[in-house]
Design a protein around this motif. Structure first.
Motif, PDB file in Angstrom:
ATOM      1  N   MET A   1       0.838  -1.189   0.000  1.00 45.44           N
ATOM      2  CA  MET A   1       0.000   0.000   0.000  1.00 45.44           C
ATOM      3  C   MET A   1       0.882   1.252   0.000  1.00 45.44           C
ATOM      4  SD  MET A   1      -2.893   0.957   2.761  1.00 45.44           S
ATOM      5  CE  MET A   1      -2.562   2.481   3.602  1.00 45.44           C
ATOM      6  N   SER A   2       0.655   2.154  -0.928  1.00 46.97           N
ATOM      7  CA  SER A   2       1.407   3.399  -0.995  1.00 46.97           C
ATOM      8  C   SER A   2       0.818   4.415  -0.031  1.00 46.97           C
ATOM      9  CB  SER A   2       1.355   3.980  -2.403  1.00 46.97           C
ATOM     10  OG  SER A   2       2.086   3.173  -3.278  1.00 46.97           O
ATOM     11  N   THR A   3       1.691   5.242   0.493  1.00 49.77           N
ATOM     12  CA  THR A   3       1.262   6.315   1.365  1.00 49.77           C
ATOM     13  C   THR A   3       1.043   7.557   0.521  1.00 49.77           C
ATOM     14  OG1 THR A   3       2.571   5.402   3.163  1.00 49.77           O
ATOM     15  CG2 THR A   3       1.923   7.690   3.372  1.00 49.77           C
ATOM     16  N   GLU A   4      -0.091   8.210   0.731  1.00 46.95           N
ATOM     17  CA  GLU A   4      -0.374   9.452   0.034  1.00 46.95           C
ATOM     18  C   GLU A   4       0.548  10.540   0.586  1.00 46.95           C
ATOM     19  OE1 GLU A   4      -4.004  12.648  -0.570  1.00 46.95           O
ATOM     20  OE2 GLU A   4      -4.350  10.844   0.600  1.00 46.95           O
ATOM     21  N   LEU A   5       1.154  11.319  -0.283  1.00 47.96           N
ATOM     22  CA  LEU A   5       2.059  12.391   0.121  1.00 47.96           C
ATOM     23  C   LEU A   5       1.352  13.729  -0.074  1.00 47.96           C
ATOM     24  CD1 LEU A   5       4.963  12.938   1.092  1.00 47.96           C
ATOM     25  CD2 LEU A   5       5.598  13.167  -1.284  1.00 47.96           C
ATOM     26  N   VAL A   6       1.280  14.519   0.995  1.00 47.91           N
ATOM     27  CA  VAL A   6       0.595  15.808   0.977  1.00 47.91           C
ATOM     28  C   VAL A   6       1.570  16.883   1.462  1.00 47.91           C
ATOM     29  CG1 VAL A   6      -1.331  17.131   1.948  1.00 47.91           C
ATOM     30  CG2 VAL A   6      -1.607  14.681   1.488  1.00 47.91           C
ATOM     31  N   ILE A   7       1.628  18.007   0.761  1.00 46.75           N
ATOM     32  CA  ILE A   7       2.480  19.124   1.173  1.00 46.75           C
ATOM     33  C   ILE A   7       1.574  20.199   1.756  1.00 46.75           C
ATOM     34  CG2 ILE A   7       4.142  20.866   0.432  1.00 46.75           C
ATOM     35  CD1 ILE A   7       4.840  18.962  -1.916  1.00 46.75           C
ATOM     36  N   ILE A   8       1.847  20.587   3.007  1.00 48.84           N
ATOM     37  CA  ILE A   8       1.027  21.610   3.647  1.00 48.84           C
ATOM     38  C   ILE A   8       1.747  22.961   3.657  1.00 48.84           C
ATOM     39  CG2 ILE A   8      -0.271  19.914   4.996  1.00 48.84           C
ATOM     40  CD1 ILE A   8       1.415  20.685   7.443  1.00 48.84           C
ATOM     41  N   ASP A   9       0.996  24.007   3.995  1.00 49.67           N
ATOM     42  CA  ASP A   9       1.510  25.379   3.904  1.00 49.67           C
ATOM     43  C   ASP A   9       2.782  25.628   4.711  1.00 49.67           C
ATOM     44  OD1 ASP A   9      -0.487  26.068   2.157  1.00 49.67           O
ATOM     45  OD2 ASP A   9      -1.778  26.981   3.680  1.00 49.67           O
ATOM     46  N   SER A  10       2.928  24.979   5.864  1.00 46.93           N
ATOM     47  CA  SER A  10       4.126  25.223   6.673  1.00 46.93           C
ATOM     48  C   SER A  10       5.402  24.838   5.926  1.00 46.93           C
ATOM     49  CB  SER A  10       4.042  24.480   8.012  1.00 46.93           C
ATOM     50  OG  SER A  10       3.993  23.083   7.812  1.00 46.93           O
ATOM     51  N   ALA A  11       5.318  23.864   5.031  1.00 48.87           N
ATOM     52  CA  ALA A  11       6.492  23.468   4.234  1.00 48.87           C
ATOM     53  C   ALA A  11       6.747  24.447   3.096  1.00 48.87           C
ATOM     54  CB  ALA A  11       6.289  22.066   3.676  1.00 48.87           C
ATOM     55  N   ARG A  12       5.730  25.201   2.734  1.00 49.24           N
ATOM     56  CA  ARG A  12       5.838  26.145   1.618  1.00 49.24           C
ATOM     57  C   ARG A  12       6.179  27.568   2.067  1.00 49.24           C
ATOM     58  NH1 ARG A  12       0.630  23.392  -0.384  1.00 49.24           N
ATOM     59  NH2 ARG A  12       1.390  22.044  -2.046  1.00 49.24           N
ATOM     60  N   ILE A  25      12.958  14.302  -1.133  1.00 54.75           N
ATOM     61  CA  ILE A  25      12.465  13.036  -0.570  1.00 54.75           C
ATOM     62  C   ILE A  25      12.888  11.862  -1.452  1.00 54.75           C
ATOM     63  CG2 ILE A  25      10.379  11.702  -0.062  1.00 54.75           C
ATOM     64  CD1 ILE A  25       9.122  14.411   0.851  1.00 54.75           C
ATOM     65  N   ALA A  26      12.718  11.999  -2.751  1.00 49.49           N
ATOM     66  CA  ALA A  26      13.037  10.904  -3.678  1.00 49.49           C
ATOM     67  C   ALA A  26      14.530  10.609  -3.754  1.00 49.49           C
ATOM     68  CB  ALA A  26      12.507  11.236  -5.074  1.00 49.49           C
ATOM     69  N   LYS A  27      15.369  11.635  -3.604  1.00 49.21           N
ATOM     70  CA  LYS A  27      16.822  11.483  -3.783  1.00 49.21           C
ATOM     71  C   LYS A  27      17.595  11.648  -2.469  1.00 49.21           C
ATOM     72  CE  LYS A  27      16.258  11.280  -8.247  1.00 49.21           C
ATOM     73  NZ  LYS A  27      16.396  10.045  -8.968  1.00 49.21           N
ATOM     74  N   ALA A  28      16.933  11.439  -1.350  1.00 52.17           N
ATOM     75  CA  ALA A  28      17.553  11.675  -0.038  1.00 52.17           C
ATOM     76  C   ALA A  28      18.857  10.892   0.119  1.00 52.17           C
ATOM     77  CB  ALA A  28      16.589  11.296   1.077  1.00 52.17           C
ATOM     78  N   PRO A  44      19.375  16.595  -2.133  1.00 47.42           N
ATOM     79  CA  PRO A  44      19.456  17.711  -3.074  1.00 47.42           C
ATOM     80  C   PRO A  44      18.091  18.114  -3.625  1.00 47.42           C
ATOM     81  CG  PRO A  44      20.009  15.679  -4.190  1.00 47.42           C
ATOM     82  CD  PRO A  44      19.794  15.334  -2.736  1.00 47.42           C
ATOM     83  N   ASP A  45      17.917  19.431  -3.830  1.00 50.85           N
ATOM     84  CA  ASP A  45      16.760  19.886  -4.596  1.00 50.85           C
ATOM     85  C   ASP A  45      17.124  19.736  -6.078  1.00 50.85           C
ATOM     86  OD1 ASP A  45      18.441  22.032  -5.216  1.00 50.85           O
ATOM     87  OD2 ASP A  45      17.176  23.540  -4.272  1.00 50.85           O
ATOM     88  N   VAL A  53      13.908  18.261   4.493  1.00 53.70           N
ATOM     89  CA  VAL A  53      12.457  18.222   4.356  1.00 53.70           C
ATOM     90  C   VAL A  53      11.930  17.280   5.425  1.00 53.70           C
ATOM     91  CG1 VAL A  53      10.538  17.535   2.851  1.00 53.70           C
ATOM     92  CG2 VAL A  53      12.505  18.726   1.879  1.00 53.70           C
ATOM     93  N   GLY A  54      10.970  17.764   6.214  1.00 52.82           N
ATOM     94  CA  GLY A  54      10.426  16.959   7.311  1.00 52.82           C
ATOM     95  C   GLY A  54       9.000  16.523   7.038  1.00 52.82           C
TER      96      GLY A  54
END
Length: 85
Positions: A1-12, A25-28, A44-45, A53-54
């Motif tokens: 089962m995949s986990t849904e990934l959501v970005i919230i305002d505090s990260a932005r 996240i993908a290249k950590a 890296p970005d 990224v937390g």
């Protein structure tokens, strides 16, 4: 089962593009599971800058709640831990 990934305002709040956060996240190069339940991804970005990224887990979703450049020394110096799936 995949986990849904959501970005919230505090990260932005610092203006980073969602694509950069997902790239970290993908290249950590380091993943640190903290005692407070947050998982820190250090990597890296899209421009190659090392960021932190937390994420937290809530109701089957992985929520991106924190993003910062540059990654703080305490995360760069820490020994890597097992990556959660």
């Amino acid at each position: 089962m995949s986990t849904e990934l959501v970005i919230i305002d505090s990260a932005r709040k610092r203006g980073y593009a969602d694509e950069d956060l997902l790239h970290v996240i993908a290249k950590a190069i380091r993943v640190i599971v903290q005692s407070d339940g947050m998982t820190m991804y250090i990597g890296p970005d899209r421009a190659g800058r090392i960021m932190e990224v937390g994420t937290i887990q809530r109701n089957g979703r992985e929520i991106v709640a924190h993003a910062m450049y540059p990654a703080r020394e305490k995360y760069l110096a820490e020994k890597p831990r097992r990556r959660r799936r």
